[in-house]
Design a protein around this motif. Structure first.
Motif, short mmCIF file in Angstrom:
data_model
loop_
_atom_site.label_atom_id
_atom_site.label_comp_id
_atom_site.label_asym_id
_atom_site.label_seq_id
_atom_site.Cartn_x
_atom_site.Cartn_y
_atom_site.Cartn_z
N ALA A 114 1.94 84.93 88.55
CA ALA A 114 2.95 85.36 87.59
C ALA A 114 4.21 84.53 87.70
N GLU A 115 4.42 83.93 88.88
CA GLU A 115 5.64 83.15 89.10
C GLU A 115 5.46 81.67 88.78
N VAL A 116 4.25 81.14 88.96
CA VAL A 116 4.05 79.69 88.80
C VAL A 116 3.19 79.32 87.61
N GLY A 117 2.45 80.28 87.05
CA GLY A 117 1.58 79.97 85.93
C GLY A 117 0.18 79.59 86.36
N ARG A 118 -0.75 79.64 85.41
CA ARG A 118 -2.18 79.44 85.70
C ARG A 118 -2.48 78.06 86.28
N GLU A 119 -2.00 77.00 85.62
CA GLU A 119 -2.37 75.65 86.05
C GLU A 119 -1.82 75.33 87.44
N VAL A 120 -0.60 75.71 87.71
CA VAL A 120 0.00 75.44 89.02
C VAL A 120 -0.71 76.26 90.09
N PHE A 121 -1.04 77.51 89.77
CA PHE A 121 -1.74 78.36 90.74
C PHE A 121 -3.11 77.77 91.08
N ILE A 122 -3.83 77.32 90.07
CA ILE A 122 -5.15 76.72 90.32
C ILE A 122 -5.01 75.48 91.19
N GLN A 123 -3.97 74.70 90.96
CA GLN A 123 -3.77 73.51 91.79
C GLN A 123 -3.51 73.89 93.24
N HIS A 124 -2.76 74.96 93.44
CA HIS A 124 -2.54 75.46 94.81
C HIS A 124 -3.88 75.83 95.44
N CYS A 125 -4.76 76.45 94.67
CA CYS A 125 -6.09 76.83 95.19
C CYS A 125 -6.91 75.59 95.54
N LEU A 126 -6.86 74.58 94.68
CA LEU A 126 -7.59 73.34 94.96
C LEU A 126 -7.05 72.67 96.22
N ASP A 127 -5.74 72.66 96.37
CA ASP A 127 -5.13 72.05 97.55
C ASP A 127 -5.51 72.82 98.82
N ALA A 128 -5.54 74.16 98.71
CA ALA A 128 -5.92 74.96 99.87
C ALA A 128 -7.36 74.68 100.28
N GLY A 129 -8.24 74.51 99.30
CA GLY A 129 -9.63 74.19 99.60
C GLY A 129 -9.78 72.84 100.27
N GLU A 130 -9.02 71.84 99.80
CA GLU A 130 -9.09 70.51 100.40
C GLU A 130 -8.56 70.52 101.83
N GLN A 131 -7.47 71.25 102.05
CA GLN A 131 -6.92 71.35 103.40
C GLN A 131 -7.90 72.05 104.33
N ALA A 132 -8.50 73.14 103.86
CA ALA A 132 -9.46 73.87 104.69
C ALA A 132 -10.67 72.99 105.01
N LYS A 133 -11.10 72.20 104.06
CA LYS A 133 -12.24 71.30 104.28
C LYS A 133 -11.97 70.37 105.45
N ARG A 134 -10.77 69.80 105.50
CA ARG A 134 -10.43 68.89 106.60
C ARG A 134 -10.38 69.63 107.93
N VAL A 135 -9.79 70.82 107.93
CA VAL A 135 -9.68 71.60 109.17
C VAL A 135 -11.06 72.03 109.65
#
Length: 836
Positions: free
Chosen positions: A103-124
């Motif tokens: 609700a604060e950042v919008g759909r596209e920005v939120f999805i990008q946060h999710c993609l970034d979290a997935g990439e970071q988790a993959k490395r860890v």
């Protein structure tokens, strides 16, 4: 270069972790000949929902054990790794962990946060798996939100749609008010809790009241009927009458249904839309009206009148208070209750009438049960869980989720006629909210509304065999024409990942997705530490910290302590025992390197002592037993037997028996001891290698990867002419590329085993004698005397005199009459005299 005096696990493990990928040690050979057996692993992609814990280390180690064992048995092992980073778990991680709100950042920005979290988790996650020593071929990885995964998932949906196996329906669905999405039956857990029955007074036409017990008074505004059992004589006279709901006043019919339990509460049940699955069934069966008193956000709707806007908990408390004030609450009584909660967030679920996409499963129960019969289950009893789940299915598989992040449905709806417009396969993957159909609807309209729901994450991860096979390219039809060899997974997702993968495979190809399924138990935190999970944490320490403290091999040793299907307590004492074993292996290798020439071949000795034959006979029996256990996926028993041999036969006894021969370069049977030590140590390293990959590699490289030692030893064992030092042989660069030990029956010698056991019994008697007199084990003895009427036994013992004197530290060994000596019974028919 000789082995270092001290084994440094951190230094050694990091070195091998870096060297294995550069050497291609674990690479799948995509160009292998057709006659090469494949071992393909449908590796579980860990869900991106938090930090990995020791429970993951426990179960993922089991998969690696089997991958390494099959690789050493000549299989071309395809061992990929996925990361399940799409859907609700990743959304919740971003919302809870990063504090990002859509609700604060919008759909596209939120999805990008999710993609970034997935990439970071993959490395860890990958860092931990590599540090643990998983023999994954890291050239083959995927993300379930990746482009190819989305394409395959959307293609799956289109295929099922065209086959009539997927449908959309406006109907009651299981709903999580916290996550605000529909969920599937498999996403629900049962919780036991203490609650209370509230006995309410419904008004009857004659002015009397009808007592009804409920645990959910907040559903009173949604009450549409009352049910009693048709044979409950207390209430049959009321059938067909109307009753008024307390506080809200709506009149509802009193009906009969056999599902009403006359022994529960007052025997009268109010049907509300909806409190549970019984309400849904009654609503459908009796065609009752629909009143939606609870909204998708878990708050009461306008249908609840003055209680509108209250949360379920608030409304329950307020309605109870108002009922009591109005004299309509007759009494309250405690009761045990089973409630259903969303397994992701532990929120009690509701039932909402919404439009959802479903995959047909209820009409395929028999086929789903038959498919499980074609799969080998380890342990076998885990199949019963699958069977029970299938037999008790009550809902088709709901695959739509009212969330933002996930694989989108490849379709739009015609604004004129409402018909779905499907995407073209060639255009996949598509985001219907960012693209438009390339053709008009059959009605002629070119105006469309995109499907805004996303797919359940299981709708994609259930295609893991196909997604993994796709990594190899279209030239290899793995995952399409034949099942994967192994599906490893935990027991709590039998009802989800195993079940859904079988559903998808049957619906798409009519075949099973994997031929064997290996079910791991849980790693359980020590008493008082609570449950461990990615989102909740828990356990004595994080896995990387445990590895840095004790070594990866030590942690893997603990993971191998319990068989498939069984839970294991996280036990640091067992991990310490693993570290002790690693150290002892290194110490034995250090001792052995003194007697293994760095360049010359060790030829087959012309003769062995009975002690050598005793150990070699037991060794080849060990190979037979342990290999059988590995083929049965019983790595825990295999490890236990191998370790028992190492400690009890090799280190505690054989090495003490042959030390004199090893150090005496002039002893005529020294070669027999050297050969036996070499063959036994190399064999044990191979038997330990799937579980302890780092220390076994370090010893193999430092001790046995010299010239042609391994090949000459194999030639000698087989009885073929020994190889000359000038013979050129390509030696495997890693112990993990060597061949698994093979039993050689020519080494089996029951007579040597019997004499050898007698020698051990004799040595044990001497140790006990010294212990009782507070003498050290290494205390020299003046002599030993053996008395027996079995001349054959005495002859065998005399032949092993050097070894007996070595282990007992006796200066002499004699046989015959020892009347003036104290005799100890070693075993029936054999007595021992000790002179000191």
């Amino acid at each position: 270069m000789p082995l270092p005096k001290r084994y440094d696990p951190q230094e050694q493990e990091l070195a091998w972790q870096q060297q294995w990928p550069t050497q291609g040690t674990y690479h799948f050979d995509a160009a292998a000949t057709p006659d090469t057996p494949f071992y393909t692993i449908d590796t579980p992609p860990p869900t991106v929902s938090g930090q990995l814990h020791l429970g993951h280390v426990y179960s993922y180690s089991h998969t690696d054990f089997m991958a390494r064992f099959h690789r050493m048995n000549g299989y071309n092992v395809f061992y990929p790794m996925g990361f399940d980073d799409n859907g609700l778990p990743t959304e919740r991680l971003v919302e809870k962990g990063a504090g990002v709100k859509v609700a604060e950042v919008g759909r596209e920005v939120f999805i990008q946060h999710c993609l970034d979290a997935g990439e970071q988790a993959k490395r860890v996650y990958q860092r931990l798996w590599q540090r643990l020593g998983l023999s994954v071929d890291w050239r083959y990885t995927y993300r379930t939100i990746g482009e190819e995964s989305r394409r395959i998932s959307q293609e799956s949906f289109l295929d099922l749609y065209h086959k009539g196996l997927v449908y959309r329906q406006q109907a009651p669905a299981i709903w999580c008010p916290h996550c605000q999405t529909a969920i599937a039956q498999a996403d629900v857990d049962d919780w036991e809790r203490e609650t209370e029955f509230v006995i309410l007074a419904f008004a009857l036409p004659d002015g009397s009241t009808l007592p009804i017990a409920t645990t959910r008074p907040e559903l009173l505004p949604a009450c549409v009927a009352i049910f009693v059992h048709p044979q409950d004589s207390r209430y049959t006279h009321l059938l067909g009458q109307m009753a008024a709901a307390p506080l809200f006043g709506q009149s509802v019919p009193i009906l009969a249904d056999a599902a009403a339990d006359p022994h529960k509460g007052t025997g009268v049940v109010m049907c509300c839309t909806f409190g549970d699955t019984a309400d849904v069934l009654w609503w459908r069966t009796h065609q009752l009206p629909l009143i939606e008193a609870i909204g998708r956000d878990g708050r009461l709707t306008e249908a609840a009148g003055p209680y509108s806007g209250l949360s379920i908990h608030q409304a329950r408390a307020q309605i109870k208070a108002d009922l009591a004030q109005a004299g309509l609450l007759l009494r309250q009584q405690e009761t045990a209750q089973t409630i259903r909660v969303h397994e992701r967030c532990d929120t009690p679920v509701e039932f909402m009438v919404t439009g959802q996409w479903f995959i047909r499963v209820l009409e395929y129960k028999e086929k789903l049960l038959a498919a499980a019969e074609q799969i080998t289950w380890h342990p076998p009893q885990m199949k019963h869980r699958y069977d029970q789940w299938v037999e008790n299915l009550a809902w088709d598989w709901c695959i739509s989720r009212q969330r933002l992040f996930g694989v989108t449905f490849p379709l739009w709806y015609c604004a004129e006629c409402g018909e779905p417009m499907l995407a073209e396969v060639a255009d996949l993957p598509v985001d219907p909210m960012g693209t438009r159909p390339r053709r008009a609807c059959s009605c002629g309209s070119t105006t469309f509304t995109p499907e805004t729901d996303v797919m359940d994450t299981w709708a994609t991860s259930s295609l893991s065999p196909r997604i993994a096979a796709n990594l190899l390219g279209p030239e290899l039809e793995l995952g399409r024409t034949k099942p994967f060899a192994l599906r490893p997974q935990a027991h709590e997702i039998i009802r989800t990942w195993a079940f859904y993968t079988i559903v998808k495979s049957l619906h798409h190809t009519g075949t099973i997705p994997f031929s064997t399924i290996a079910i791991s138990g849980w790693a359980v935190a020590p008493a008082g530490m609570g449950k461990i999970s990615k989102s909740r944490g828990g356990g004595p320490m994080p896995p990387l910290e445990m590895i840095e403290t004790y070594s990866a091999d030590a942690v893997r040793y603990w993971a191998a302590s319990t068989s498939l299907g069984k839970d294991a307590t996280i036990n640091e004492e067992k991990i310490q025992a693993g570290a002790k074993l690693v150290t002892k292996l290194w110490n034995v290798a250090q001792l052995a390197q003194r007697f293994l020439p760095p360049s010359a071949l060790i030829l087959h000795p012309s003769s062995f002592t009975v002690t050598d034959r005793w150990l070699l006979s037991h060794l080849h029996r060990l190979i037979q037993r342990v290999t059988g256990l590995w083929w049965q996926y019983d790595y825990a028993a295999a490890r236990s037997e191998t370790e028992q041999f190492f400690w009890q036969l090799l280190t505690d006894n054989y090495l003490e028996l042959v030390k004199h021969r090893l150090y005496d370069e002039t002893h005529p049977q020294r070669d027999g001891a050297i050969f036996t030590l070499h063959h036994t140590l190399l064999t044990l390293l191979k038997l330990f290698a799937p579980i302890l990959p780092f220390v076994t590699e370090a010893i193999y490289q430092g001790l046995f990867l010299r010239g042609h030692l391994e090949e000459s030893e194999q030639s000698a064992v087989s009885g073929e002419p020994p190889l000359s030092p000038q013979h050129s042989i390509l030696t495997p660069h890693s112990i993990h590329k060597t061949s698994w030990p093979q039993e050689d029956e020519s080494w089996l010698d029951e007579g040597a085993e019997q004499v050898g056991e007698t020698i051990i019994a004799l040595a044990t008697a001497v140790r006990r004698f010294k212990s009782e007199r507070n003498l050290s084990v290494g205390q020299p003895l003046a002599g030993l005397g053996l008395v027996s009427e079995d001349e054959g036994l005495l002859a065998g013992l005399n032949a092993a005199a050097t070894d007996i004197q070595s282990i007992t530290r006796a200066q002499t060994l004699t046989t015959g009459s020892l009347a003036d000596s104290l005799l100890l019974e070693v075993q029936p028919g054999l007595h021992l005299a000790i002179i000191f």
